[in-house]
Design an enzyme around this catalytic site. Structure first.
Site, PDB file in Angstrom:
ATOM      1  CG  ASN A  13      -1.826   1.141   1.354  1.00 41.86           C
ATOM      2  OD1 ASN A  13      -1.414   2.270   1.103  1.00 41.86           O
ATOM      3  ND2 ASN A  13      -3.052   0.906   1.744  1.00 41.86           N
ATOM      4  CG  HIS A  16       0.748   6.298   4.813  1.00 41.41           C
ATOM      5  ND1 HIS A  16      -0.160   7.307   5.090  1.00 41.41           N
ATOM      6  CD2 HIS A  16       0.160   5.148   5.211  1.00 41.41           C
ATOM      7  CE1 HIS A  16      -1.230   6.773   5.677  1.00 41.41           C
ATOM      8  NE2 HIS A  16      -1.067   5.471   5.749  1.00 41.41           N
ATOM      9  CG  HIS A  49      -8.228   4.240   1.115  1.00 42.41           C
ATOM     10  ND1 HIS A  49      -8.398   4.120   2.470  1.00 42.41           N
ATOM     11  CD2 HIS A  49      -9.436   4.652   0.637  1.00 42.41           C
ATOM     12  CE1 HIS A  49      -9.632   4.424   2.810  1.00 42.41           C
ATOM     13  NE2 HIS A  49     -10.286   4.770   1.713  1.00 42.41           N
ATOM     14  NE  ARG A  51      -9.276   8.522   4.567  1.00 37.49           N
ATOM     15  CZ  ARG A  51      -9.486   7.607   5.520  1.00 37.49           C
ATOM     16  NH1 ARG A  51      -8.729   6.534   5.581  1.00 37.49           N
ATOM     17  NH2 ARG A  51     -10.428   7.768   6.412  1.00 37.49           N
ATOM     18  NE  ARG A  55      -7.540  11.474   5.592  1.00 38.60           N
ATOM     19  CZ  ARG A  55      -8.062  10.966   6.720  1.00 38.60           C
ATOM     20  NH1 ARG A  55      -7.308  10.220   7.501  1.00 38.60           N
ATOM     21  NH2 ARG A  55      -9.303  11.198   7.064  1.00 38.60           N
ATOM     22  CD  GLU A  76      -7.278  -0.125   1.111  1.00 37.18           C
ATOM     23  OE1 GLU A  76      -7.539   0.856   1.831  1.00 37.18           O
ATOM     24  OE2 GLU A  76      -6.383  -0.922   1.364  1.00 37.18           O
ATOM     25  CB  THR A 107      -9.413   2.015   7.411  1.00 37.67           C
ATOM     26  OG1 THR A 107      -9.015   2.780   6.271  1.00 37.67           O
ATOM     27  CG2 THR A 107     -10.764   1.398   7.153  1.00 37.67           C
ATOM     28  CD  GLU A 157      -7.178  -6.229   3.088  1.00 38.59           C
ATOM     29  OE1 GLU A 157      -7.236  -6.271   1.834  1.00 38.59           O
ATOM     30  OE2 GLU A 157      -6.460  -5.428   3.713  1.00 38.59           O
ATOM     31  CG  HIS A 200      -5.332  -1.402   9.409  1.00 39.39           C
ATOM     32  ND1 HIS A 200      -5.801  -0.436   8.555  1.00 39.39           N
ATOM     33  CD2 HIS A 200      -4.953  -0.757  10.526  1.00 39.39           C
ATOM     34  CE1 HIS A 200      -5.733   0.740   9.127  1.00 39.39           C
ATOM     35  NE2 HIS A 200      -5.208   0.577  10.330  1.00 39.39           N
TER      36      HIS A 200
HETATM   37  N1  PXP Z   1      -5.918  -3.057   4.036  1.00 44.18           N
HETATM   38  C1  PXP Z   1      -6.875  -2.117   4.119  1.00 44.18           C
HETATM   39  C2  PXP Z   1      -8.243  -2.480   3.676  1.00 44.18           C
HETATM   40  C3  PXP Z   1      -6.582  -0.811   4.578  1.00 44.18           C
HETATM   41  O1  PXP Z   1      -7.559   0.108   4.645  1.00 44.18           O
HETATM   42  C4  PXP Z   1      -5.255  -0.503   4.922  1.00 44.18           C
HETATM   43  C5  PXP Z   1      -4.881   0.870   5.393  1.00 44.18           C
HETATM   44  O2  PXP Z   1      -5.360   1.834   4.609  1.00 44.18           O
HETATM   45  C6  PXP Z   1      -4.294  -1.505   4.801  1.00 44.18           C
HETATM   46  C7  PXP Z   1      -4.649  -2.776   4.382  1.00 44.18           C
HETATM   47  C8  PXP Z   1      -2.851  -1.250   5.104  1.00 44.18           C
HETATM   48  O3  PXP Z   1      -2.690  -0.895   6.437  1.00 44.18           O
HETATM   49  P1  PXP Z   1      -1.306  -0.347   6.928  1.00 44.18           P
HETATM   50  O4  PXP Z   1      -1.040   0.909   6.176  1.00 44.18           O
HETATM   51  O5  PXP Z   1      -1.531  -0.102   8.389  1.00 44.18           O
HETATM   52  O6  PXP Z   1      -0.276  -1.395   6.672  1.00 44.18           O
END
Ligand code: PXP
Length: 250
Positions: A13, A16, A49, A51, A55, A76, A107, A157, A200
């Site tokens: 992901n 960030h 994602h 949003r 952001r 996402e 999330t 998930e 997550h």
């Molecule tokens: N899976 C989903 C559905 C999420 O919403 C997120 C965070 O946006 C992640 C995985 C990844 O989480 P993390 O950034 O904490 O590793």
């Protein structure tokens, strides 16, 4: 114990990278460059994602990812009309429906599928018809898994945030309870015919027990890897996660 059902995929992901870029409002660091680097480091997919408040990931990032990626994009999104039309325009490989609140930092919980079954069934139908694999981000809760199955999702998930928080806060009884719930619910969902992903909050310390669940086919990991990239670089950070996953799987 069932033996593992196949290679465990790693979805990276990159949200960030966009968070850091947006802190200054310019073009760097570029999430697309991070995505290509993640691919080269062995990511099996890229997750982003979009949003409602934009952001981190922007509409242009999604367009760019669709153009440059060789691995599948897991898009996402919240279950809103705006996001549905964006997904239908791009037709990413996978769409993961997540709950979204403006005031949250990330999330925070899984989607409430059971109470919104009808609306969500209608919401995901066109996405499935367009060829996207539909995944629903939920807690390890039988009621939610059964509802996700009834509405026609192909994938769930499981939200690993509570497990990871408990580990990093030293609440080991809570951690073990959360892990056990994810273990049981992965098997339950798999028996229903759902593909199981987890994501997550996963880190080098928390990934192995989850990677060892035989029914889990994909882990989606972002924040920790992007943070670790500051110290190690993105490529080694991802390769180390991949190694830990593979070792746990073996
Ligand atoms: N899976 C989903 C559905 C999420 O919403 C997120 C965070 O946006 C992640 C995985 C990844 O989480 P993390 O950034 O904490 O590793």
């Amino acid at each position: 114990m069932t033996s593992a059902l196949g290679k465990l995929r790693l979805g990276v992901n990159i949200d960030h990278v966009a968070t850091v870029r947006n802190a200054r409002g310019g073009d760097t660091p570029d999430p697309l460059r991070a995505a290509k680097m993640a691919e080269a480091a062995g990511a099996d997919g890229i997750t982003a994602h979009l949003r409602e408040d934009r952001r981190h990931i922007s509409d242009a990032d999604i367009e760019g990812l669709m153009d440059v990626l060789s691995v599948p994009l897991n898009f996402e999104m919240a279950a809103t009309d705006e996001m549905q039309s964006i997904a239908l325009r791009h037709k990413p490989h996978a769409v993961c429906i997540v709950p979204e609140k403006r005031e949250e930092r990330t999330t925070e919980g899984g989607l409430e599928v059971a109470r919104e079954e009808n609306r969500l069934a209608h919401f995901i139908a066109p996405l499935r018809d367009a060829g996207c694999r539909v995944s629903i981000f939920i807690a390890a809760d039988k009621r939610q898994i059964e509802a996700a199955h009834r509405i026609g999702a192909q994938v769930i998930e499981l939200h690993s945030g509570a497990y990871c928080d408990a580990h990093h806060e030293g609440r080991f009884d809570d951690r073990d309870r959360e892990l056990e719930a994810m273990r049981e619910m992965s098997a339950f969902a798999h028996d229903l015919g759902l593909e199981v992903h987890v994501g997550h909050g996963l880190t080098y310390e928390t990934v192995a027990p989850v990677a060892a669940f035989p029914e889990v086919m994909e882990l989606n990991i972002g924040h920790f890897l992007i943070g670790e990239a500051i110290f190690l670089g993105l490529d080694p950070a991802i390769r180390e996660m991949r190694r830990l996953m593979d070792d746990a799987r073996a």
